[in-house]
Design a protein around this motif. Structure first.
Motif, PDB file in Angstrom:
ATOM      1  N   ILE A   1      15.700   8.878  -4.648  1.00 38.64           N
ATOM      2  CA  ILE A   1      14.834   9.323  -3.551  1.00 38.64           C
ATOM      3  C   ILE A   1      15.286   8.704  -2.239  1.00 38.64           C
ATOM      4  O   ILE A   1      15.393   9.385  -1.210  1.00 38.64           O
ATOM      5  CB  ILE A   1      13.371   8.966  -3.856  1.00 38.64           C
ATOM      6  N   ARG A   2      15.584   7.410  -2.241  1.00 34.18           N
ATOM      7  CA  ARG A   2      15.950   6.735  -1.004  1.00 34.18           C
ATOM      8  C   ARG A   2      17.341   7.122  -0.517  1.00 34.18           C
ATOM      9  O   ARG A   2      17.660   6.957   0.660  1.00 34.18           O
ATOM     10  CB  ARG A   2      15.877   5.221  -1.206  1.00 34.18           C
ATOM     11  N   SER A   3      18.155   7.637  -1.418  1.00 28.32           N
ATOM     12  CA  SER A   3      19.502   8.047  -1.004  1.00 28.32           C
ATOM     13  C   SER A   3      19.501   9.413  -0.328  1.00 28.32           C
ATOM     14  O   SER A   3      20.500   9.799   0.277  1.00 28.32           O
ATOM     15  CB  SER A   3      20.437   8.083  -2.226  1.00 28.32           C
ATOM     16  N   ASN A   4      18.383  10.152  -0.420  1.00 29.50           N
ATOM     17  CA  ASN A   4      18.288  11.476   0.189  1.00 29.50           C
ATOM     18  C   ASN A   4      17.309  11.401   1.359  1.00 29.50           C
ATOM     19  O   ASN A   4      16.134  11.057   1.170  1.00 29.50           O
ATOM     20  CB  ASN A   4      17.794  12.500  -0.851  1.00 29.50           C
ATOM     21  N   PRO A   5      17.741  11.721   2.581  1.00 35.55           N
ATOM     22  CA  PRO A   5      16.844  11.590   3.745  1.00 35.55           C
ATOM     23  C   PRO A   5      15.574  12.425   3.607  1.00 35.55           C
ATOM     24  O   PRO A   5      14.482  11.963   3.979  1.00 35.55           O
ATOM     25  CB  PRO A   5      17.712  12.063   4.920  1.00 35.55           C
ATOM     26  N   PHE A   6      15.715  13.658   3.110  1.00 33.76           N
ATOM     27  CA  PHE A   6      14.531  14.513   2.994  1.00 33.76           C
ATOM     28  C   PHE A   6      13.544  13.952   1.978  1.00 33.76           C
ATOM     29  O   PHE A   6      12.336  13.849   2.245  1.00 33.76           O
ATOM     30  CB  PHE A   6      14.951  15.925   2.595  1.00 33.76           C
ATOM     31  N   LEU A   7      14.067  13.575   0.802  1.00 35.46           N
ATOM     32  CA  LEU A   7      13.187  13.024  -0.227  1.00 35.46           C
ATOM     33  C   LEU A   7      12.589  11.699   0.221  1.00 35.46           C
ATOM     34  O   LEU A   7      11.428  11.408  -0.064  1.00 35.46           O
ATOM     35  CB  LEU A   7      13.964  12.839  -1.531  1.00 35.46           C
ATOM     36  N   SER A   8      13.380  10.904   0.927  1.00 37.01           N
ATOM     37  CA  SER A   8      12.872   9.625   1.411  1.00 37.01           C
ATOM     38  C   SER A   8      11.740   9.834   2.415  1.00 37.01           C
ATOM     39  O   SER A   8      10.698   9.167   2.360  1.00 37.01           O
ATOM     40  CB  SER A   8      14.001   8.825   2.061  1.00 37.01           C
ATOM     41  N   GLY A   9      11.919  10.803   3.337  1.00 32.33           N
ATOM     42  CA  GLY A   9      10.861  11.087   4.299  1.00 32.33           C
ATOM     43  C   GLY A   9       9.614  11.641   3.635  1.00 32.33           C
ATOM     44  O   GLY A   9       8.484  11.311   4.019  1.00 32.33           O
ATOM     45  N   THR A  10       9.821  12.495   2.618  1.00 37.78           N
ATOM     46  CA  THR A  10       8.675  13.040   1.884  1.00 37.78           C
ATOM     47  C   THR A  10       7.924  11.934   1.163  1.00 37.78           C
ATOM     48  O   THR A  10       6.679  11.915   1.144  1.00 37.78           O
ATOM     49  CB  THR A  10       9.149  14.099   0.879  1.00 37.78           C
ATOM     50  N   ALA A  11       8.670  11.008   0.554  1.00 37.42           N
ATOM     51  CA  ALA A  11       8.020   9.894  -0.146  1.00 37.42           C
ATOM     52  C   ALA A  11       7.209   9.042   0.820  1.00 37.42           C
ATOM     53  O   ALA A  11       6.097   8.602   0.505  1.00 37.42           O
ATOM     54  CB  ALA A  11       9.073   9.045  -0.860  1.00 37.42           C
ATOM     55  N   ASP A  12       7.752   8.798   2.022  1.00 31.04           N
ATOM     56  CA  ASP A  12       7.017   8.018   3.023  1.00 31.04           C
ATOM     57  C   ASP A  12       5.746   8.750   3.460  1.00 31.04           C
ATOM     58  O   ASP A  12       4.693   8.124   3.651  1.00 31.04           O
ATOM     59  CB  ASP A  12       7.906   7.743   4.235  1.00 31.04           C
ATOM     60  N   LEU A  13       5.863  10.080   3.626  1.00 30.53           N
ATOM     61  CA  LEU A  13       4.687  10.864   4.020  1.00 30.53           C
ATOM     62  C   LEU A  13       3.604  10.793   2.953  1.00 30.53           C
ATOM     63  O   LEU A  13       2.419  10.572   3.253  1.00 30.53           O
ATOM     64  CB  LEU A  13       5.089  12.320   4.268  1.00 30.53           C
TER      65      LEU A  13
ATOM     66  N   ALA B   1       3.249   8.510   0.725  1.00 27.29           N
ATOM     67  CA  ALA B   1       2.720   7.150   0.663  1.00 27.29           C
ATOM     68  C   ALA B   1       1.672   6.908   1.747  1.00 27.29           C
ATOM     69  O   ALA B   1       0.677   6.219   1.522  1.00 27.29           O
ATOM     70  CB  ALA B   1       3.863   6.144   0.799  1.00 27.29           C
ATOM     71  N   SER B   2       1.885   7.493   2.930  1.00 23.26           N
ATOM     72  CA  SER B   2       0.907   7.329   4.010  1.00 23.26           C
ATOM     73  C   SER B   2      -0.383   8.093   3.736  1.00 23.26           C
ATOM     74  O   SER B   2      -1.419   7.812   4.343  1.00 23.26           O
ATOM     75  CB  SER B   2       1.513   7.811   5.340  1.00 23.26           C
ATOM     76  N   MET B   3      -0.332   9.072   2.820  1.00 17.27           N
ATOM     77  CA  MET B   3      -1.509   9.875   2.501  1.00 17.27           C
ATOM     78  C   MET B   3      -2.256   9.342   1.276  1.00 17.27           C
ATOM     79  O   MET B   3      -3.173  10.007   0.786  1.00 17.27           O
ATOM     80  CB  MET B   3      -1.090  11.333   2.251  1.00 17.27           C
ATOM     81  N   ARG B   4      -1.856   8.179   0.782  1.00 14.61           N
ATOM     82  CA  ARG B   4      -2.524   7.638  -0.399  1.00 14.61           C
ATOM     83  C   ARG B   4      -4.032   7.477  -0.238  1.00 14.61           C
ATOM     84  O   ARG B   4      -4.783   7.768  -1.171  1.00 14.61           O
ATOM     85  CB  ARG B   4      -1.878   6.301  -0.780  1.00 14.61           C
TER      86      ARG B   4
ATOM     87  N   VAL C   1     -15.991   5.205  -3.504  1.00 15.65           N
ATOM     88  CA  VAL C   1     -15.813   3.808  -3.102  1.00 15.65           C
ATOM     89  C   VAL C   1     -15.005   3.046  -4.147  1.00 15.65           C
ATOM     90  O   VAL C   1     -14.080   2.289  -3.809  1.00 15.65           O
ATOM     91  CB  VAL C   1     -17.191   3.149  -2.886  1.00 15.65           C
ATOM     92  N   VAL C   2     -15.343   3.243  -5.423  1.00 13.87           N
ATOM     93  CA  VAL C   2     -14.617   2.547  -6.490  1.00 13.87           C
ATOM     94  C   VAL C   2     -13.147   2.964  -6.495  1.00 13.87           C
ATOM     95  O   VAL C   2     -12.245   2.126  -6.620  1.00 13.87           O
ATOM     96  CB  VAL C   2     -15.275   2.833  -7.854  1.00 13.87           C
ATOM     97  N   SER C   3     -12.885   4.282  -6.349  1.00 15.68           N
ATOM     98  CA  SER C   3     -11.503   4.765  -6.348  1.00 15.68           C
ATOM     99  C   SER C   3     -10.709   4.176  -5.195  1.00 15.68           C
ATOM    100  O   SER C   3      -9.545   3.783  -5.354  1.00 15.68           O
ATOM    101  CB  SER C   3     -11.489   6.297  -6.281  1.00 15.68           C
ATOM    102  N   VAL C   4     -11.316   4.098  -4.009  1.00 20.03           N
ATOM    103  CA  VAL C   4     -10.627   3.528  -2.852  1.00 20.03           C
ATOM    104  C   VAL C   4     -10.358   2.039  -3.074  1.00 20.03           C
ATOM    105  O   VAL C   4      -9.260   1.540  -2.767  1.00 20.03           O
ATOM    106  CB  VAL C   4     -11.469   3.756  -1.581  1.00 20.03           C
ATOM    107  N   GLN C   5     -11.325   1.327  -3.625  1.00 25.40           N
ATOM    108  CA  GLN C   5     -11.118  -0.101  -3.886  1.00 25.40           C
ATOM    109  C   GLN C   5     -10.010  -0.313  -4.915  1.00 25.40           C
ATOM    110  O   GLN C   5      -9.210  -1.244  -4.786  1.00 25.40           O
ATOM    111  CB  GLN C   5     -12.424  -0.738  -4.360  1.00 25.40           C
ATOM    112  N   TRP C   6      -9.960   0.541  -5.926  1.00 31.48           N
ATOM    113  CA  TRP C   6      -8.866   0.430  -6.904  1.00 31.48           C
ATOM    114  C   TRP C   6      -7.526   0.662  -6.218  1.00 31.48           C
ATOM    115  O   TRP C   6      -6.537   0.002  -6.518  1.00 31.48           O
ATOM    116  CB  TRP C   6      -9.063   1.438  -8.021  1.00 31.48           C
ATOM    117  N   GLY C   7      -7.495   1.651  -5.309  1.00 32.90           N
ATOM    118  CA  GLY C   7      -6.250   1.923  -4.584  1.00 32.90           C
ATOM    119  C   GLY C   7      -5.819   0.736  -3.737  1.00 32.90           C
ATOM    120  O   GLY C   7      -4.623   0.510  -3.541  1.00 32.90           O
ATOM    121  N   ARG C   8      -6.777  -0.029  -3.262  1.00 34.47           N
ATOM    122  CA  ARG C   8      -6.477  -1.220  -2.465  1.00 34.47           C
ATOM    123  C   ARG C   8      -6.208  -2.447  -3.333  1.00 34.47           C
ATOM    124  O   ARG C   8      -5.976  -3.542  -2.819  1.00 34.47           O
ATOM    125  CB  ARG C   8      -7.639  -1.521  -1.530  1.00 34.47           C
TER     126      ARG C   8
END
Length: 341
Positions: free
Chosen positions: A100-112, A114-117, A157-164
């Motif tokens: 994923i990190r070796s491909n710019p498109f896949l890397s950008g998609t993964a970052d996007l 991740a920001s939407m978690r 609330v529980v789901s968000v706390q688990w995510g954190r």
């Protein structure tokens, strides 16, 4: 989770060997000890640090730093080597991260993604709530209690706390969110079906409330299927048009249905009723008495229309009203003898 960073193959092999030397520990402990290992080794190599050395010795250093006991004797693992499976899964994860990190498109998609978690954490809570409340959604028109939305908020609330990484026991802090995510993904289909079922039921009951009450003519709660009117002289009338006090036609059936026949009972006889031939247009359900059609004629073909006939009235005639002018008949026609008198 190991940071997704492109690393040297030698570092990857060393990290894999370190994890293998720690495979007698619980998977959570191994993950804690080796989290970010490749990144640390890569940074040390870039700074000109010492050679990697023995992975087993490095693993022992990690144990000692964490206050864990030294590795014991290797035990028989049975038919399924769980630790080996875990190691292979971690290796697969790391390999996937590198791709994923070796491909710019896949890397950008993964970052996007991740920001939407946080958005997914909320969605996961709502899906788990939907799975929890599916019995209400599938019930026959039963209303969902208003307080149930507090339960939905609690799930979120529980789901968000688990995510954190909060509100989780140490032994299951990695496993519980994964299991919850799997359940949430599997529940998408059943929850979607249950919501559609619930909405359909509510639409049905709302429609029932809109048309609440009897439709058509009623007498003591029973449907009136036909009306026979008699004149003041007691004779049967035909082509009688009936309206209520507001000028609305007294239809025998609900005109919103647009039906061309009406199934009913006349005494003990089952009949199919149709408007009279004299009724204009597509209406005529307030023109009495209605006509009847043979039981096998449900369509609007000309052949069926020709098989319509007058219905049988309950009485040929009834008692005339007082003071009514009676029709001329052989019994009351004046004769010449009457005139002479």
């Amino acid at each position: 989770m190991t940071t997704m960073t492109a690393t040297d193959p030698a570092i990857e092999e060393f990290a894999a060997a370190v994890r293998a030397a720690l495979d007698d520990l619980p998977a959570d402990d191994v993950d804690d000890l080796t989290d970010g290992l490749e990144a640390d080794l890569t940074e040390r190599a870039a700074d000109g640090g010492p050679a990697l050395g023995d992975p087993a010795a490095y693993a022992e250093e990690l144990r000692a730093a964490a206050g864990l006991p030294v590795r014991g004797p290797t035990q028989h693992r049975g038919l399924v080597d769980v630790d080996l499976i875990r190691h292979n899964l971690r290796q697969l994860r790391d390999d996937t991260a590198r791709v994923i990190r070796s491909n710019p498109f896949l890397s950008g998609t993964a970052d996007l993604l991740a920001s939407m978690r946080p958005a997914w954490w909320v969605a996961r809570g709502l899906l788990l709530f939907g799975l929890f409340s599916i019995s209400w959604l599938n019930s026959s028109g039963e209303s969902i209690p208003e307080a149930i939305w507090l339960v939905a908020a609690a799930w979120v609330v529980v789901s968000v706390q688990w995510g954190r990484g909060r509100w989780l026991p140490k032994t299951g802090r990695r496993v519980i969110p994964v299991i919850a995510t799997i359940f949430a993904l599997l529940s998408i289909g059943p929850v979607w079906v249950a919501i559609n079922t619930y909405n359909t039921q509510q639409d049905y009951y709302r429609y029932g409330e809109e048309v609440e009450g009897p439709l058509g003519l009623q007498r003591e709660g029973q449907t009136v299927s036909n009306v026979f009117a008699y004149g003041a002289d007691g004779e049967l009338l035909t082509d009688v048009q009936l309206f209520d006090q507001n000028g609305e036609p007294l239809n025998i059936t609900d005109p919103r249905y647009g039906e061309s026949f009406f199934e009913g009972n006349q005494g003990d006889e089952y009949v199919i009723l149709v408007p009279r031939d004299s009724a204009p247009g597509a209406g005529g359900w307030n023109v009495f008495p209605l006509m009847q059609r043979e039981a096998d004629c449900y369509d609007e073909t000309l052949a069926c229309a020709r098989r319509s006939s007058d219905t049988t009235p309950p009485f040929e005639r009834v008692q005339p009203l007082i003071g009514a002018t009676l029709p001329m008949s052989p019994t009351n026609v004046p004769t010449a003898d009457d005139d002479d008198k």
